[in-house]
Design a protein around this motif. Structure first.
Motif, PDB file in Angstrom:
ATOM      1  N   PRO A  45       0.823  -1.223   0.000  1.00  0.00           N
ATOM      2  CA  PRO A  45       0.000   0.000   0.000  1.00  0.00           C
ATOM      3  C   PRO A  45       0.852   1.266   0.000  1.00  0.00           C
ATOM      4  O   PRO A  45       1.951   1.297   0.548  1.00  0.00           O
ATOM      5  N   GLN A  46       0.315   2.288  -0.630  1.00  0.00           N
ATOM      6  CA  GLN A  46       0.994   3.578  -0.778  1.00  0.00           C
ATOM      7  C   GLN A  46       0.200   4.675  -0.081  1.00  0.00           C
ATOM      8  O   GLN A  46      -0.984   4.513   0.188  1.00  0.00           O
ATOM      9  N   MET A  47       0.852   5.797   0.153  1.00  0.00           N
ATOM     10  CA  MET A  47       0.136   6.988   0.612  1.00  0.00           C
ATOM     11  C   MET A  47       0.567   8.152  -0.274  1.00  0.00           C
ATOM     12  O   MET A  47       1.703   8.212  -0.739  1.00  0.00           O
ATOM     13  N   ARG A  48      -0.377   9.008  -0.529  1.00  0.00           N
ATOM     14  CA  ARG A  48      -0.146  10.185  -1.357  1.00  0.00           C
ATOM     15  C   ARG A  48      -0.442  11.392  -0.489  1.00  0.00           C
ATOM     16  O   ARG A  48      -1.491  11.458   0.153  1.00  0.00           O
ATOM     17  N   LEU A  64       3.099   3.252   2.391  1.00  0.00           N
ATOM     18  CA  LEU A  64       2.336   3.484   3.613  1.00  0.00           C
ATOM     19  C   LEU A  64       3.084   2.892   4.804  1.00  0.00           C
ATOM     20  O   LEU A  64       3.047   3.434   5.903  1.00  0.00           O
ATOM     21  N   PHE A  65       3.767   1.762   4.585  1.00  0.00           N
ATOM     22  CA  PHE A  65       4.597   1.130   5.608  1.00  0.00           C
ATOM     23  C   PHE A  65       6.028   1.111   5.081  1.00  0.00           C
ATOM     24  O   PHE A  65       6.453   0.126   4.460  1.00  0.00           O
ATOM     25  N   PRO A  66       6.792   2.186   5.290  1.00  0.00           N
ATOM     26  CA  PRO A  66       8.150   2.254   4.729  1.00  0.00           C
ATOM     27  C   PRO A  66       9.009   1.069   5.178  1.00  0.00           C
ATOM     28  O   PRO A  66       9.079   0.745   6.355  1.00  0.00           O
ATOM     29  N   GLY A  67       9.642   0.435   4.201  1.00  0.00           N
ATOM     30  CA  GLY A  67      10.521  -0.684   4.482  1.00  0.00           C
ATOM     31  C   GLY A  67       9.829  -2.027   4.547  1.00  0.00           C
ATOM     32  O   GLY A  67      10.469  -3.031   4.897  1.00  0.00           O
ATOM     33  N   ILE A 106      -5.625  -7.865   5.622  1.00  0.00           N
ATOM     34  CA  ILE A 106      -5.231  -7.470   4.269  1.00  0.00           C
ATOM     35  C   ILE A 106      -6.471  -7.050   3.473  1.00  0.00           C
ATOM     36  O   ILE A 106      -6.462  -6.012   2.798  1.00  0.00           O
ATOM     37  N   GLN A 107      -7.545  -7.821   3.567  1.00  0.00           N
ATOM     38  CA  GLN A 107      -8.772  -7.507   2.828  1.00  0.00           C
ATOM     39  C   GLN A 107      -9.375  -6.182   3.295  1.00  0.00           C
ATOM     40  O   GLN A 107      -9.823  -5.373   2.467  1.00  0.00           O
ATOM     41  N   ASP A 108      -9.395  -5.951   4.617  1.00  0.00           N
ATOM     42  CA  ASP A 108      -9.924  -4.684   5.145  1.00  0.00           C
ATOM     43  C   ASP A 108      -9.093  -3.500   4.664  1.00  0.00           C
ATOM     44  O   ASP A 108      -9.634  -2.461   4.270  1.00  0.00           O
ATOM     45  N   LEU A 109      -7.795  -3.640   4.710  1.00  0.00           N
ATOM     46  CA  LEU A 109      -6.896  -2.569   4.273  1.00  0.00           C
ATOM     47  C   LEU A 109      -7.078  -2.304   2.781  1.00  0.00           C
ATOM     48  O   LEU A 109      -7.162  -1.148   2.353  1.00  0.00           O
ATOM     49  N   LEU A 113      -8.432   1.234   1.132  1.00  0.00           N
ATOM     50  CA  LEU A 113      -7.565   2.004   0.245  1.00  0.00           C
ATOM     51  C   LEU A 113      -8.098   2.108  -1.175  1.00  0.00           C
ATOM     52  O   LEU A 113      -7.696   2.983  -1.927  1.00  0.00           O
ATOM     53  N   GLY A 114      -8.971   1.201  -1.564  1.00  0.00           N
ATOM     54  CA  GLY A 114      -9.540   1.255  -2.910  1.00  0.00           C
ATOM     55  C   GLY A 114      -8.694   0.540  -3.946  1.00  0.00           C
ATOM     56  O   GLY A 114      -7.671  -0.080  -3.633  1.00  0.00           O
TER      57      GLY A 114
END
Length: 188
Positions: A45-48, A64-67, A106-109, A113-114
């Motif tokens: 997952p990413q964040m913008r 979203l979770f670096p590393g 994982i499914q909820d996340l 996030l879409g």
């Protein structure tokens, strides 16, 4: 055809689960791409978000979770394919324990996030805060926020002009909470 039968038999006994994979610094994308090429399901997952820069607000995209990335595999049978992939440092573990990640998490996340698996983080101003209009004919004016409509990402502001107070509505991206005038930001 014997080879195909052996491969199918090998796949039947696998217990694939989600694991948190540690990656090299800022190599989440590379590690995820290689793991996908090797046939593993990967979730990174990413964040913008917007940051104020010398040029004004600019959008950035990061993990979203670096590393870390999440990978779906059978740890007993497929660990080498994951653990020795370029960009991968290992699995997250606590001593001898390597926890798997629940499928529901994982499914909820993913649902939250879409489709593009990206969280958009917006730093909206708060009511009462002074902002600078960054676009249009009123660019550079300092105004006070009266209301924030986060669902539409719009803000209402009070503008004092010609001895009277007017309430206007702007897209939240058209105002800046930076204390300096937009032209001053460009200079330094």
């Amino acid at each position: 055809m014997k080879g195909m039968e052996d491969m199918k038999a090998g796949m039947e006994g696998k217990e694939r689960r989600w694991y948190c994979v540690r990656t090299q610094t800022r190599r989440e994308g590379i590690a995820g791409k290689i793991l996908k090429e090797r046939g593993f399901e990967v979730f990174g997952p990413q964040m913008r978000f917007r940051k104020k820069t010398v040029r004004g607000p600019v959008w950035f995209q990061e993990a979203l979770f670096p590393g870390y990335v999440f990978a779906h595999f059978d740890r007993r049978h497929e660990w080498r394919g994951v653990g020795y992939a370029p960009g991968v440092r290992g699995l997250v573990h606590f001593g001898e324990q390597t926890p798997d990640i629940p499928e529901e998490f994982i499914q909820d996340l993913r649902r939250d996030l879409g489709v593009d698996e990206t969280a958009v983080i917006e730093d909206l101003p708060r009511p009462g805060e002074e902002v600078t209009i960054c676009e249009g004919r009123l660019q550079g004016l300092r105004v006070r926020v009266t209301n924030v409509m986060s669902a539409t990402r719009r803000v209402q502001v009070l503008l004092e002009m010609l001895g009277r107070t007017i309430e206007l509505e702007f897209d939240a991206r058209a105002v800046s909470t930076d204390d300096r005038h937009p032209l001053e930001r460009r200079r330094g």
